[in-house]
Design a protein around this motif. Structure first.
Motif, mmCIF file in Angstrom:
data_model
loop_
_atom_site.group_PDB
_atom_site.id
_atom_site.type_symbol
_atom_site.label_atom_id
_atom_site.label_comp_id
_atom_site.label_asym_id
_atom_site.label_seq_id
_atom_site.Cartn_x
_atom_site.Cartn_y
_atom_site.Cartn_z
ATOM 1 N N ARG A 177 34.283 36.344 39.118
ATOM 2 C CA ARG A 177 35.161 35.617 38.194
ATOM 3 C C ARG A 177 35.844 34.450 38.900
ATOM 4 O O ARG A 177 36.006 33.368 38.319
ATOM 5 N N MET A 178 36.228 34.649 40.143
ATOM 6 C CA MET A 178 36.878 33.583 40.890
ATOM 7 C C MET A 178 35.923 32.418 41.126
ATOM 8 O O MET A 178 36.308 31.243 41.030
ATOM 9 N N ILE A 179 34.651 32.727 41.413
ATOM 10 C CA ILE A 179 33.667 31.664 41.626
ATOM 11 C C ILE A 179 33.418 30.897 40.335
ATOM 12 O O ILE A 179 33.314 29.662 40.329
ATOM 13 N N LEU A 180 33.341 31.617 39.215
ATOM 14 C CA LEU A 180 33.086 30.947 37.944
ATOM 15 C C LEU A 180 34.269 30.094 37.501
ATOM 16 O O LEU A 180 34.087 29.020 36.907
ATOM 17 N N LYS A 181 35.490 30.556 37.775
ATOM 18 C CA LYS A 181 36.671 29.812 37.344
ATOM 19 C C LYS A 181 37.017 28.663 38.280
ATOM 20 O O LYS A 181 37.827 27.802 37.918
ATOM 21 N N ASN A 182 36.445 28.654 39.455
ATOM 22 C CA ASN A 182 36.735 27.585 40.406
ATOM 23 C C ASN A 182 36.051 26.295 39.950
ATOM 24 O O ASN A 182 34.823 26.201 39.925
ATOM 25 N N LYS A 183 36.847 25.318 39.576
ATOM 26 C CA LYS A 183 36.313 24.058 39.053
ATOM 27 C C LYS A 183 36.099 23.005 40.139
ATOM 28 O O LYS A 183 35.621 21.910 39.847
ATOM 29 N N GLU A 184 36.462 23.325 41.362
ATOM 30 C CA GLU A 184 36.268 22.360 42.437
ATOM 31 C C GLU A 184 34.778 22.216 42.751
ATOM 32 O O GLU A 184 34.051 23.198 42.836
ATOM 33 N N LEU A 185 34.370 20.986 42.910
ATOM 34 C CA LEU A 185 32.972 20.721 43.212
ATOM 35 C C LEU A 185 32.690 21.023 44.681
ATOM 36 O O LEU A 185 33.397 20.547 45.569
ATOM 37 N N ALA A 186 31.675 21.818 44.907
ATOM 38 C CA ALA A 186 31.249 22.092 46.281
ATOM 39 C C ALA A 186 30.326 20.965 46.724
ATOM 40 O O ALA A 186 29.256 20.760 46.148
ATOM 41 N N GLU A 187 30.753 20.229 47.721
ATOM 42 C CA GLU A 187 30.021 19.038 48.142
ATOM 43 C C GLU A 187 29.371 19.200 49.508
ATOM 44 O O GLU A 187 28.955 18.212 50.116
ATOM 45 N N GLY A 188 29.301 20.408 49.999
ATOM 46 C CA GLY A 188 28.694 20.610 51.304
ATOM 47 C C GLY A 188 27.178 20.523 51.247
ATOM 48 O O GLY A 188 26.550 20.991 50.296
ATOM 49 N N PHE A 189 26.601 19.895 52.253
ATOM 50 C CA PHE A 189 25.147 19.795 52.414
ATOM 51 C C PHE A 189 24.486 19.168 51.182
ATOM 52 O O PHE A 189 23.463 19.645 50.693
ATOM 53 N N LYS A 269 16.883 21.913 58.015
ATOM 54 C CA LYS A 269 17.945 21.622 58.989
ATOM 55 C C LYS A 269 17.841 20.187 59.494
ATOM 56 O O LYS A 269 18.853 19.501 59.692
ATOM 57 N N LYS A 270 16.615 19.727 59.671
ATOM 58 C CA LYS A 270 16.414 18.385 60.204
ATOM 59 C C LYS A 270 16.806 17.316 59.195
ATOM 60 O O LYS A 270 17.467 16.325 59.547
ATOM 61 N N VAL A 271 16.414 17.500 57.941
ATOM 62 C CA VAL A 271 16.638 16.453 56.944
ATOM 63 C C VAL A 271 17.937 16.633 56.172
ATOM 64 O O VAL A 271 18.415 15.683 55.544
ATOM 65 N N GLY A 272 18.526 17.842 56.179
ATOM 66 C CA GLY A 272 19.710 18.078 55.368
ATOM 67 C C GLY A 272 20.902 18.631 56.108
ATOM 68 O O GLY A 272 21.932 18.913 55.484
ATOM 69 N N GLY A 273 20.789 18.818 57.418
ATOM 70 C CA GLY A 273 21.919 19.346 58.172
ATOM 71 C C GLY A 273 23.033 18.323 58.321
ATOM 72 O O GLY A 273 22.810 17.108 58.262
ATOM 73 N N GLU A 274 24.243 18.828 58.495
ATOM 74 C CA GLU A 274 25.400 17.956 58.669
ATOM 75 C C GLU A 274 25.723 17.812 60.152
ATOM 76 O O GLU A 274 25.666 18.787 60.909
ATOM 77 N N GLU A 275 26.083 16.614 60.537
ATOM 78 C CA GLU A 275 26.357 16.341 61.950
ATOM 79 C C GLU A 275 27.614 17.046 62.436
ATOM 80 O O GLU A 275 27.722 17.389 63.618
ATOM 81 N N ASN A 276 28.577 17.260 61.533
ATOM 82 C CA ASN A 276 29.831 17.896 61.941
ATOM 83 C C ASN A 276 29.701 19.404 62.123
ATOM 84 O O ASN A 276 30.604 20.037 62.665
ATOM 85 N N SER A 277 28.609 19.979 61.646
ATOM 86 C CA SER A 277 28.414 21.427 61.735
ATOM 87 C C SER A 277 27.525 21.753 62.926
ATOM 88 O O SER A 277 26.718 20.933 63.373
#
Length: 339
Positions: A177-189, A269-277
């Motif tokens: 329920r918490m995941i469904l109600k969370n309206k924040e956009l997940a912008e990772g990766f 990992k090569k084409v979609g990994g994040e440099e900060n991670s």
């Protein structure tokens, strides 16, 4: 308290993973009485009630069936039809148990992918949650029923497992329920969304110059020769391998699938990994994305297959209806036979 609430999806995934691991070694089933008695005594009525019993999990069942099949095949017994049928039945049951084991392991990996995608705010974490939590609710429900019946049968350990399952079920409901109600956009990766186009970057452009007429002929001959080589060196040996060495062929297929999965994971990992991670985080999210792609493609394939079957069924039904209409009402077939 807010930090704890944010960690609930990860805790729920961990609790469900423990349930899956437990089910690999211990399973439960309903045992019905072998006969029905007409006596009306209290002891007889008690023995007639179905009971929940604990039994070996899928790992122990596979081990037992394999050892029993090896022992059965090693004995020098006279050729008997019933014996061969028994072997075939055991092999079919063994294949079914291995399929259950494969699904259980895939479900176990899904708990990891769901937790990882949520922890690092991957953009596809809600899609995985929409698959993982409904499936978990369906899986946990009969386990709660079994433990409740074991409590009624005065099983002491069932009390602890029942409480654990209720806590797991409750935390899973709250987390979902918490995941469904969370309206924040997940912008990772986010770059993983464009992994297909990113894989094309860095490749040299293809040569579009028109050559002589011998170029296409050479390509056709080359493709035919490659097809002959692949058929004789790969397809035919694979066919003989799966025909005569079923177990070894299965292990070989799983080995190839593992290599292919590793290739995709490192490629993501090569084409979609994040440099900060870190590399481990990028690898974990890449694995979760691979499972997400597999689920999405599987759902699309199943949905497409259902649509094709329905469409073909509709066409055949329409064809049969037209034939029946022409034959019974217009009588064209009957008139044609008069000539």
């Amino acid at each position: 308290m807010k930090k704890l609430n944010k960690q609930l999806p990860i805790i729920a995934s961990l609790l469900i993973a423990i349930v899956i691991l437990h089910s690999l070694f211990v399973d439960y089933s309903v045992q019905f009485p072998d006969f029905i008695s007409t006596e009306s005594s209290e002891s007889t009525a008690e023995s007639m009630k179905p009971k929940v019993v604990s039994e070996n999990g899928v790992l122990n069942r596979i081990s037992y069936l394999e050892s029993f099949l090896i022992e059965l095949e090693s004995r020098e017994l006279p050729v008997d039809t019933e014996q061969e049928e028994t072997k075939e039945n055991i092999k079919r049951v063994l294949v079914g148990q291995k399929l259950v084991l494969g699904l259980s392991l895939f479900y176990l990996l899904l708990t990891f992918s769901t937790a990882v995608s949520y922890a690092f705010r991957a953009w596809f974490h809600k899609s995985l949650a929409n698959v993982f939590y409904p499936v978990s609710f369906v899986v946990l429900a009969p386990k709660v029923f079994y433990q409740l019946n074991l409590i009624l049968q005065q099983e002491v350990l069932a009390y602890f497992y029942f409480v654990y399952l209720i806590i797991t079920y409750g935390i899973s409901v709250i987390a979902y329920r918490m995941i469904l109600k969370n309206k924040e956009l997940a912008e990772g990766f986010q770059s993983l969304q464009f992994s297909s186009s990113l894989e094309e970057e860095g490749r040299s452009p293809s040569n579009t110059k028109t050559g002589s007429i011998f170029g296409p002929i050479f390509h056709v001959v080359f493709i035919i020769l490659i097809g002959i080589l692949i058929g004789n060196l790969i397809y035919i040996p694979l066919f003989l391998l799966q025909k005569h060495y079923v177990t070894e062929f299965s292990y070989f297929i799983f080995f190839l699938l593992g290599l292919l999965s590793l290739f995709y994971i490192f490629n993501y990992k090569k084409v979609g990994g994040e440099e900060n991670s870190s590399n481990w985080i990028n690898l974990a999210v890449s694995f979760a994305y691979l499972q997400f792609r597999f689920l999405r493609n599987s759902f699309f394939a199943v949905f497409s297959t259902i649509l094709i079957v329905l469409f073909v069924t509709f066409l055949f039904s329409l064809l049969l209806f037209n034939i029946d209409l022409i034959q019974n009402h217009l009588g064209l077939f009957g008139k044609a036979t008069e000539f």
